[in-house]
Design a protein around this motif. Sequence first.
Motif, PDB file in Angstrom:
ATOM      1  N   GLY A  60      40.006  43.249  34.551  1.00 54.36           N
ATOM      2  CA  GLY A  60      40.210  42.141  33.624  1.00 54.36           C
ATOM      3  C   GLY A  60      38.903  41.638  33.052  1.00 54.36           C
ATOM      4  N   GLY A  61      37.888  42.512  33.017  1.00 55.40           N
ATOM      5  CA  GLY A  61      36.583  42.137  32.481  1.00 55.40           C
ATOM      6  C   GLY A  61      35.659  41.493  33.489  1.00 55.40           C
ATOM      7  N   LEU A  62      36.077  41.393  34.752  1.00 56.64           N
ATOM      8  CA  LEU A  62      35.268  40.756  35.791  1.00 56.64           C
ATOM      9  C   LEU A  62      34.426  41.788  36.539  1.00 56.64           C
ATOM     10  N   GLN A  63      33.478  41.293  37.323  1.00 57.12           N
ATOM     11  CA  GLN A  63      32.643  42.164  38.147  1.00 57.12           C
ATOM     12  C   GLN A  63      33.167  42.247  39.585  1.00 57.12           C
ATOM     13  N   THR A  64      34.449  41.994  39.742  1.00 55.51           N
ATOM     14  CA  THR A  64      35.119  42.104  41.040  1.00 55.51           C
ATOM     15  C   THR A  64      36.408  42.889  40.858  1.00 55.51           C
ATOM     16  N   VAL A  65      36.897  43.444  41.964  1.00 57.54           N
ATOM     17  CA  VAL A  65      38.180  44.140  41.920  1.00 57.54           C
ATOM     18  C   VAL A  65      38.870  43.972  43.273  1.00 57.54           C
ATOM     19  N   ALA A  66      40.188  43.985  43.255  1.00 61.75           N
ATOM     20  CA  ALA A  66      40.990  43.800  44.462  1.00 61.75           C
ATOM     21  C   ALA A  66      41.506  45.143  44.967  1.00 61.75           C
ATOM     22  N   PHE A  67      41.484  45.305  46.295  1.00 62.25           N
ATOM     23  CA  PHE A  67      41.982  46.523  46.927  1.00 62.25           C
ATOM     24  C   PHE A  67      43.032  46.190  47.980  1.00 62.25           C
ATOM     25  N   ARG A  68      43.993  47.116  48.136  1.00 69.46           N
ATOM     26  CA  ARG A  68      45.001  46.970  49.189  1.00 69.46           C
ATOM     27  C   ARG A  68      45.380  48.339  49.730  1.00 69.46           C
ATOM     28  N   LEU A  69      45.684  48.385  51.034  1.00 72.85           N
ATOM     29  CA  LEU A  69      46.198  49.588  51.682  1.00 72.85           C
ATOM     30  C   LEU A  69      47.561  49.224  52.260  1.00 72.85           C
ATOM     31  N   PRO A  70      48.641  49.657  51.619  1.00 71.42           N
ATOM     32  CA  PRO A  70      49.980  49.192  51.995  1.00 71.42           C
ATOM     33  C   PRO A  70      50.499  49.811  53.291  1.00 71.42           C
ATOM     34  N   ASP A  71      51.384  49.077  53.938  1.00 73.83           N
ATOM     35  CA  ASP A  71      52.010  49.548  55.174  1.00 73.83           C
ATOM     36  C   ASP A  71      53.286  50.312  54.833  1.00 73.83           C
ATOM     37  N   ASN A  72      53.115  51.396  54.085  1.00 76.44           N
ATOM     38  CA  ASN A  72      54.229  52.254  53.712  1.00 76.44           C
ATOM     39  C   ASN A  72      53.733  53.690  53.724  1.00 76.44           C
TER      40      ASN A  72
END
Length: 337
Positions: free
Chosen positions: A110-122
């Motif tokens: 979204g133009g930011l210098q951060t990003v979100a990560f996830r490792l799903p329980d599936n």
Amino acid sequence: MQTKKYANKEEDLQEAAKDLRDGEVVAFPTETVYGLGADATNDEAVKKVFTAKGRPADNPLIMTVSDPKMLDDFVTVSPAARGLMANFWPGSLTIILPIIPDHVSMLVTGGLQTVAFRLPDNAVTRELISLVGKPLVGPSANTSGKPSPTTAQHVWHDMKGKIAGIVDDGPTQVGVESTVIDMSTDQPTILRTGAVTQEELEKVLGEKVLDATSTTSLAATQAPKAPGMKYRHYAPDKPVVMFDPLDLSDLVAKINHDEVVMGSDPILKSANLPKEQTWSLGPDVRSATEQLFAGLRYYDDQPNVTKIYVERMPEVGLGKAYNNRLGKASGNQLFQA
């Protein structure tokens, strides 16, 4: 576009992985809600996700991985963040981290210098990502702003003809999106509530964790750091009104025949309304969280229903996540006795 239905079988996952490698969009299951997957390193594929959802371009996307090692090419991971991964992954926790410059598409951040990560329980989705060999973007697989999908049929309802396929692994178990914690700031901060609670995070981190979900307000020109912070979310077309269990008798006295009640089993037993006017949220807050979006979606599709009343839960633990989603779905409208 013809949308395929992939079963939970090896040959189907191989086909789904090929479609993703070819730049197509494929919906996948997680323990929280179904996600809308595309190769996070392919800008053209990511653009298709925004188009399919009707999602604002400044609303960042979560990158979904099958192994924590996948993060090392994209972000700087602190020891504290590693500790969260060790305790809560795979699971319902999304972690925001600072990107390595020029290593993550601005379409994803979204133009930011951060990003979100996830490792799903599936396990199915982790295998799918491993077959692709790259992280997938994974916003909820619904039309932007609408209740999130907790079954493959919900995805089919919103995305048929818009995406290449849907991997069906049955209903999700948690029912609301993951907790989002920002680990790119001096003090860890929750930006979206979920199944992982503030208390659990503080216990692992050994420090205070801020909860910004009730205080953060973004201006129209600001980019949100996490999904659900800025734009209308989780809302059906029908009006939704929250109610406090203490006001149940007044609600039952005033309710019209074309209005419905979603509540826990003890509440519905006390209400003694016709079965067709009620949706069971089960015995407790955990089952209520699992059933919330499914009930909202069901009644939104019923032409004879004009209003949906939904029980609020105690504001503790998982109840915070449940009430957060219900508040957004209702525009914080509360029944007044």
